[in-house]
Motif scaffolding. Structure first.
Motif, PDB file in Angstrom:
ATOM      1  N   GLN A 126       0.826  -1.207   0.000  1.00  0.00           N
ATOM      2  CA  GLN A 126       0.000   0.000   0.000  1.00  0.00           C
ATOM      3  C   GLN A 126       0.861   1.257   0.000  1.00  0.00           C
ATOM      4  OE1 GLN A 126      -2.645  -0.511   3.312  1.00  0.00           O
ATOM      5  NE2 GLN A 126      -3.876  -2.046   2.248  1.00  0.00           N
ATOM      6  N   VAL A 178       1.929   1.878  -3.537  1.00  0.00           N
ATOM      7  CA  VAL A 178       0.808   2.401  -4.330  1.00  0.00           C
ATOM      8  C   VAL A 178       0.558   3.874  -3.983  1.00  0.00           C
ATOM      9  CG1 VAL A 178      -1.687   2.234  -4.715  1.00  0.00           C
ATOM     10  CG2 VAL A 178      -0.286   0.164  -4.671  1.00  0.00           C
ATOM     11  N   ILE A 179       0.576   4.206  -2.715  1.00  0.00           N
ATOM     12  CA  ILE A 179       0.352   5.593  -2.299  1.00  0.00           C
ATOM     13  C   ILE A 179       1.445   6.505  -2.843  1.00  0.00           C
ATOM     14  CG2 ILE A 179       0.313   7.148  -0.293  1.00  0.00           C
ATOM     15  CD1 ILE A 179      -1.134   4.836   1.219  1.00  0.00           C
ATOM     16  N   GLU A 180       2.684   6.029  -2.831  1.00  0.00           N
ATOM     17  CA  GLU A 180       3.784   6.824  -3.376  1.00  0.00           C
ATOM     18  C   GLU A 180       3.567   7.095  -4.867  1.00  0.00           C
ATOM     19  OE1 GLU A 180       8.626   6.878  -3.284  1.00  0.00           O
ATOM     20  OE2 GLU A 180       7.638   4.947  -3.496  1.00  0.00           O
ATOM     21  N   ARG A 181       3.174   6.087  -5.612  1.00  0.00           N
ATOM     22  CA  ARG A 181       2.937   6.258  -7.051  1.00  0.00           C
ATOM     23  C   ARG A 181       1.762   7.190  -7.305  1.00  0.00           C
ATOM     24  NH1 ARG A 181       3.973  -0.014  -8.656  1.00  0.00           N
ATOM     25  NH2 ARG A 181       6.237   0.080  -8.491  1.00  0.00           N
ATOM     26  N   LEU A 182       0.694   7.058  -6.532  1.00  0.00           N
ATOM     27  CA  LEU A 182      -0.461   7.948  -6.691  1.00  0.00           C
ATOM     28  C   LEU A 182      -0.087   9.394  -6.386  1.00  0.00           C
ATOM     29  CD1 LEU A 182      -3.313   5.822  -5.051  1.00  0.00           C
ATOM     30  CD2 LEU A 182      -3.111   6.460  -7.467  1.00  0.00           C
ATOM     31  N   THR A 183       0.701   9.584  -5.349  1.00  0.00           N
ATOM     32  CA  THR A 183       1.146  10.928  -4.982  1.00  0.00           C
ATOM     33  C   THR A 183       1.977  11.542  -6.099  1.00  0.00           C
ATOM     34  OG1 THR A 183       1.172  10.286  -2.658  1.00  0.00           O
ATOM     35  CG2 THR A 183       2.374  12.274  -3.237  1.00  0.00           C
ATOM     36  N   GLU A 184       2.883  10.756  -6.685  1.00  0.00           N
ATOM     37  CA  GLU A 184       3.690  11.256  -7.803  1.00  0.00           C
ATOM     38  C   GLU A 184       2.814  11.639  -8.985  1.00  0.00           C
ATOM     39  OE1 GLU A 184       6.471   8.121  -8.568  1.00  0.00           O
ATOM     40  OE2 GLU A 184       7.685   8.598  -6.797  1.00  0.00           O
ATOM     41  N   GLU A 185       1.808  10.818  -9.278  1.00  0.00           N
ATOM     42  CA  GLU A 185       0.887  11.117 -10.388  1.00  0.00           C
ATOM     43  C   GLU A 185       0.110  12.397 -10.117  1.00  0.00           C
ATOM     44  OE1 GLU A 185       0.141   9.727 -13.459  1.00  0.00           O
ATOM     45  OE2 GLU A 185       2.013   8.659 -13.125  1.00  0.00           O
ATOM     46  N   LEU A 186      -0.387  12.541  -8.910  1.00  0.00           N
ATOM     47  CA  LEU A 186      -1.145  13.749  -8.561  1.00  0.00           C
ATOM     48  C   LEU A 186      -0.262  14.992  -8.623  1.00  0.00           C
ATOM     49  CD1 LEU A 186      -3.284  12.397  -5.579  1.00  0.00           C
ATOM     50  CD2 LEU A 186      -4.088  12.969  -7.883  1.00  0.00           C
ATOM     51  N   LYS A 190       0.454  15.854 -12.353  1.00  0.00           N
ATOM     52  CA  LYS A 190      -0.722  16.402 -13.037  1.00  0.00           C
ATOM     53  C   LYS A 190      -1.207  17.688 -12.388  1.00  0.00           C
ATOM     54  CE  LYS A 190      -2.208  12.017 -14.880  1.00  0.00           C
ATOM     55  NZ  LYS A 190      -3.248  11.014 -14.976  1.00  0.00           N
TER      56      LYS A 190
END
Length: 165
Positions: free
Chosen positions: A95, A98-106, A109
């Motif tokens: 998790q 996943v949170i690290e990748r989501l943070t990078e995407e946010l 963008k």
């Protein structure tokens, strides 16, 4: 005396052995994690948690016999620790990734402008990046089994050296 406590010594030596053997295993398996840092990191092959508890159980069995209540207690907690290593800790690490990748995407963008938040309990700022678990914490079943094997073998070898040499 503390140095006369064979189960404790066996457990601690097993942790050390498991942590140190992670480096050559990672190197020979061509892992990108192969470095000296691996000796003090969590996760990886073999599980030092499993090595510690299996060594403790083995040392207690050697010292007090398999029917000892000490072995029963250690085995119960050992099973809990090994399941936890494969379950909760593994999921926490996954998790975190996943949170690290989501943070990078946010961030990329521009959905999030800042990764700093006010802590509601005090005046300190919280940096989201520092709170994300970036290391893989848990273990695969094969890593837990390898840790179990490492711990049993370490306790048996230590017992042999202590009592026969």
């Amino acid at each position: 005396m503390l140095l006369d406590n064979f189960p404790l010594i066996a457990s601690l030596v097993s942790i050390l052995v498991a942590q140190l053997v992670k480096i050559p295993i990672a190197y020979f398996s061509n892992s990108n994690r192969a470095s000296l840092k691996l000796a003090v990191s969590t996760g990886g092959m073999p599980s030092s948690h499993s090595a510690a508890v299996s060594s403790l159980i083995t040392a207690l069995a050697i010292q007090y016999g398999m029917d000892s209540p000490y072995v029963a207690i250690a085995t119960t907690f050992g099973v809990i620790i090994m399941f936890d290593a494969m379950g909760v800790r593994r999921q926490s690490g996954e998790q975190g990734i996943v949170i690290e990748r989501l943070t990078e995407e946010l961030e990329n963008k521009k959905v999030i402008e800042t990764l700093t938040f006010k802590d509601p309990d005090d005046d300190d700022d919280l940096d989201l990046r520092e709170m994300i678990i970036t290391k893989y914490l848990g273990h695969k079943p094969t890593e837990v089994f390898a840790g179990l094997f490492t711990g049993v073998l370490t306790a048996i070898i230590l017992d042999f050296f202590i009592h026969h040499i």
